[in-house]
Write an enzyme that holds these catalytic residues in place. Structure first.
Site, PDB file in Angstrom:
ATOM      1  N   HIS A   1       1.757  -9.468  -3.902  1.00  0.00           N
ATOM      2  CA  HIS A   1       2.208  -8.338  -3.078  1.00  0.00           C
ATOM      3  C   HIS A   1       3.407  -8.786  -2.260  1.00  0.00           C
ATOM      4  O   HIS A   1       3.386  -9.849  -1.645  1.00  0.00           O
ATOM      5  CB  HIS A   1       1.094  -7.869  -2.142  1.00  0.00           C
ATOM      6  CG  HIS A   1       1.540  -6.767  -1.226  1.00  0.00           C
ATOM      7  ND1 HIS A   1       1.548  -5.441  -1.609  1.00  0.00           N
ATOM      8  CD2 HIS A   1       2.005  -6.799   0.051  1.00  0.00           C
ATOM      9  CE1 HIS A   1       2.007  -4.714  -0.604  1.00  0.00           C
ATOM     10  NE2 HIS A   1       2.281  -5.501   0.413  1.00  0.00           N
TER      11      HIS A   1
ATOM     12  N   ASP B   1      -7.502   3.730   4.596  1.00  0.00           N
ATOM     13  CA  ASP B   1      -6.135   3.281   4.855  1.00  0.00           C
ATOM     14  C   ASP B   1      -5.154   4.440   4.804  1.00  0.00           C
ATOM     15  O   ASP B   1      -4.220   4.507   5.597  1.00  0.00           O
ATOM     16  CB  ASP B   1      -5.712   2.211   3.849  1.00  0.00           C
ATOM     17  CG  ASP B   1      -4.301   1.723   4.147  1.00  0.00           C
ATOM     18  OD1 ASP B   1      -4.106   1.147   5.228  1.00  0.00           O
ATOM     19  OD2 ASP B   1      -3.397   1.955   3.326  1.00  0.00           O
TER      20      ASP B   1
ATOM     21  N   ARG C   1      -1.389   6.004  12.245  1.00  0.00           N
ATOM     22  CA  ARG C   1      -0.599   4.954  12.906  1.00  0.00           C
ATOM     23  C   ARG C   1       0.870   5.352  12.966  1.00  0.00           C
ATOM     24  O   ARG C   1       1.551   5.100  13.951  1.00  0.00           O
ATOM     25  CB  ARG C   1      -0.755   3.622  12.160  1.00  0.00           C
ATOM     26  CG  ARG C   1      -2.106   2.943  12.426  1.00  0.00           C
ATOM     27  CD  ARG C   1      -2.377   1.842  11.416  1.00  0.00           C
ATOM     28  NE  ARG C   1      -1.359   0.814  11.445  1.00  0.00           N
ATOM     29  CZ  ARG C   1      -1.086  -0.010  10.424  1.00  0.00           C
ATOM     30  NH1 ARG C   1      -1.765   0.085   9.292  1.00  0.00           N
ATOM     31  NH2 ARG C   1      -0.145  -0.908  10.538  1.00  0.00           N
TER      32      ARG C   1
ATOM     33  N   SER D   1      -4.655  -3.253   6.066  1.00  0.00           N
ATOM     34  CA  SER D   1      -4.099  -2.189   5.228  1.00  0.00           C
ATOM     35  C   SER D   1      -3.680  -2.750   3.859  1.00  0.00           C
ATOM     36  O   SER D   1      -4.035  -2.218   2.810  1.00  0.00           O
ATOM     37  CB  SER D   1      -2.911  -1.553   5.950  1.00  0.00           C
ATOM     38  OG  SER D   1      -2.211  -0.682   5.087  1.00  0.00           O
TER      39      SER D   1
ATOM     40  N   LYS E   1      -6.325  -2.676   0.050  1.00  0.00           N
ATOM     41  CA  LYS E   1      -5.894  -2.018  -1.184  1.00  0.00           C
ATOM     42  C   LYS E   1      -5.874  -2.992  -2.354  1.00  0.00           C
ATOM     43  O   LYS E   1      -6.372  -2.685  -3.432  1.00  0.00           O
ATOM     44  CB  LYS E   1      -4.509  -1.388  -0.986  1.00  0.00           C
ATOM     45  CG  LYS E   1      -4.589  -0.003  -0.355  1.00  0.00           C
ATOM     46  CD  LYS E   1      -3.222   0.624  -0.205  1.00  0.00           C
ATOM     47  CE  LYS E   1      -2.425  -0.123   0.849  1.00  0.00           C
ATOM     48  NZ  LYS E   1      -1.154   0.521   1.181  1.00  0.00           N
TER      49      LYS E   1
END
Lengths: 440, 440
Positions: free
Chosen positions: B82, B161, B168, B183, B187
């Site tokens: 990621h 999320d 947020r 978050s 995922k």
């Protein structure tokens, strides 16, 4: 303007402009700004606080969110007193007639008991026939006639505070000095007061437990008032033991009448005279608090203060003669004495515990919708510093339910500390007046 | 359990229990806990932060809020990468086929471009016929066949999320390390990865502008992963100038193909090899990153990585031969060269500005619902540290609108700093790999 930017600004510890505060309050009340943004902002305020100037902007915008009592029919000076809440705090009932008899006009809108603290409105409601739901017209008329009127808070006043207080309650954002300041001040100014005297209580039975916390709130009230161009005085007073000998609704009405008859307990009178004196100074009737205190004492001794009170009772629907005849006689169905387990000196009486016992008896309430018992309460025969003999009566509890009376008696008994040794120091302060902060 | 108490606890800086976090997330997703309480809690977390253990509880509860891809039909090891987002970041397209050809299985679910940063999904969508909306069955099947599949994120994954990110965004509570951590991680783990490699980008074109901020996030990702018993590596990489020579959707697909053909730019290959090597170590295929990097290079030189990529293109609906034939030929309708105004050395290229120029051209988007231009973008002929002569081509912009092309060209031109003196130092770091933090 975007609410997210406003939140981000406060999050970073920056100061808001009056326009930002206005945008926020107007948007909140109109429903354009959702509660989830307001609550995030409230938490940012909790952490980053606000300057007195910002708290002033907030107070102003909150006042503007609803109805404002201009009381144009009154010549003034219009001065009000607000207490942050205590146990046995009946001062409004004594102070308003004294101040009125000195020439002030007092537009008093009060709240109800909640949690361990009492409420002026519940005390007044214990007087047969007395109405605490006055129309705006009657409110003004009564002030004009006897110098003061006492009524409940109008729902149209500061709707922003009603909304925001409910939101703060469920989002853990109650304990913020600038938010508390704006909440208190906006209501008082919207209700027509020109100047304000605050009784910031401090100690076990108060919202502020420490003198540092009480001072922070007192300073905020005074300085925020100054930023709004108002005369404001905050007196920090001790609330470790209950004020006076009576804790209850009608019981405190009785003690107020006795006070107006010149037989008030020393602690009650000390704080009453001081607060009333500051009201007279703020209202321009006297120059110094010393001069003002002397005038207050005169109004008690001459009976003028009592007359003002009885006139008010009559104007608000009560029967003064019946009321005077009830003093010392009108009591709950059941009573219970607490006797001392030892010979010694009372070291302390925990006012928070006494307040909770009061809730058990029905003096106060846990939820705003609960009813109260007008005659229930606690009468102290002895207070901190007094000598007691074993088996001597410490206090008498009054209530409508023997079981609850028993439960409350246990709490009150535990709230009183009696030491046998005569060498240990008393916890009672020399004076209940701890500090005074003024903007005059 | 009461949400107000949970908020108060975090407000005081105390740590949450797993039960409290579970109560909060479940209550939020089910609608039992109102958003105004969640947002006050989010702001309290912003100020008081959370321990890695708490962030782990939050990650776990968020995973449990929705669908979890167990990918039971795959033998693994299942490792994913990621990136926190950058400009010219096409690494997923190169790294996944290399890692797959080394024996890893990569369940890659990616996002779209937003703001100045690009999105893997938009790049893949620029390949004719390529589908990024795979069913769960096809997703597993394709991974089984060619080692990796690339698809969009399922709406059923981590609904907590989706809700919380939106909240947020409007309550100024995005910038919180533990919230960002939970978050991202929730995922990735819900999508089936067993181990994770993070490319935490740092610099003008990154979410984290400073190395300190990047390190704080990297540590949080690694330590929260450790608290969940997962293998996690975070590599902090420089994102001050765009990565590689291409910024665009199809342009970056082209550059990825060139990279898989052994002609990738040095900066792209350095970061790709390092990240892929950590994936192989985390997946247990290699013991050291050095050994793993050697293996990665072999897979490029042997053509196996390119084959894996072309096989994936075919399996996801594209035409490998057509795609290869388009490299260097498929371009936007309009193009515009930027020529150097002086002779000198390029000191820096601001990746944030280049990213914004990309949005103008249609490489990225400002709002999630905006479309992108598959062929638009920027091709750099020179990068930081390169010598240029006056009037030599610095880069070429591609787009579908001459006016926007002109606007973007101005931004890109200003993003490049060229100094005539040959004595001044280059801003280019010796390596783009700034730090590595591991939990293996």
């Amino acid at each position: 303007m975007r609410m997210t930017d406003i939140i981000m600004k406060k999050r970073a510890g920056e100061a808001h402009s009056p326009e930002e505060i206005k945008f926020l309050i107007q948007g909140y009340v109109s429903g354009e700004i959702p509660e989830y943004q307001i609550s995030a902002w409230l938490m940012a305020v909790y952490f980053q606080s606000m300057s007195f100037t910002e708290a002033g902007y907030l107070t102003r915008s909150m006042i503007d969110s609803g109805k404002v009592f201009h009381l144009k029919g009154l010549k003034g000076p219009l001065v009000d007193k607000h207490s942050t809440g205590g146990v046995g705090d009946k001062l409004s009932l004594i102070l308003a007639p004294i101040a009125a008899s000195c020439g002030l006009q007092i537009p008093m809108m009060s709240g109800r008991a909640l949690g361990h603290t009492g409420g002026t409105l519940d005390k007044l409601d214990s007087i047969n026939g007395y109405s605490t739901a006055l129309s705006e017209k009657d409110f003004q008329e009564i002030i004009k006639k006897c110098g003061f009127a006492m009524t409940g808070q109008s729902k149209d006043v500061v709707p922003a505070d009603r909304l925001m207080y409910a939101l703060r309650d469920v989002t853990a954002t109650v304990e913020s000095i600038p938010l508390i300041t704006a909440s208190i001040m906006s209501k008082k100014f919207a209700e027509g007061a020109q100047s304000l005297i605050f009784d910031v209580k401090c100690g076990s039975g108060a919202f502020m437990k420490t003198q540092d916390d009480a001072r922070a709130l007192a300073e905020s009230l005074v300085e925020t008032g100054r930023s709004l161009g108002r005369k404001v005085v905050a007196v920090i007073t001790d609330m470790n033991e209950p004020l006076g000998k009576m804790v209850g609704n009608f019981l405190e009405v009785e003690e107020s009448i006795l006070a107006l008859q010149g037989q008030g307990p020393e602690d009650v009178m000390e704080v009453t005279y001081r607060l009333t004196a500051w009201m007279l100074v703020a209202g321009g009737i006297c120059t110094t608090v010393e001069e003002a205190e002397t005038l207050c004492r005169k109004k008690i001794h001459s009976g003028e203060a009592l007359q003002a009170f009885l006139e008010n009772v009559k104007l608000q629907g009560g029967d003064p003669e019946e009321l005077l005849a009830q003093v010392g006689k009108r009591r709950s169905k059941y009573s219970r004495d607490i006797l001392s387990g030892r010979t010694g000196i009372i070291q302390s009486i925990d006012s928070f515990a006494v307040g909770l016992a009061g809730v058990t008896l029905g003096v106060g309430r846990n939820k705003t919708e609960d009813p109260v018992e007008p005659l229930a309460g606690i009468e102290f025969h002895k207070k901190t510093g007094d000598r007691v003999n074993k088996s001597e009566r410490l206090c008498t509890l009054y209530g409508e339910d023997p079981d609850l009376l028993k439960e409350a008696a246990r709490v009150v008994e535990n709230s009183m500390v009696i030491e046998e040794s005569s060498t240990i120091k008393k916890n009672k302060p020399a004076s209940l007046i701890l500090e005074e902060i003024t903007a005059l």
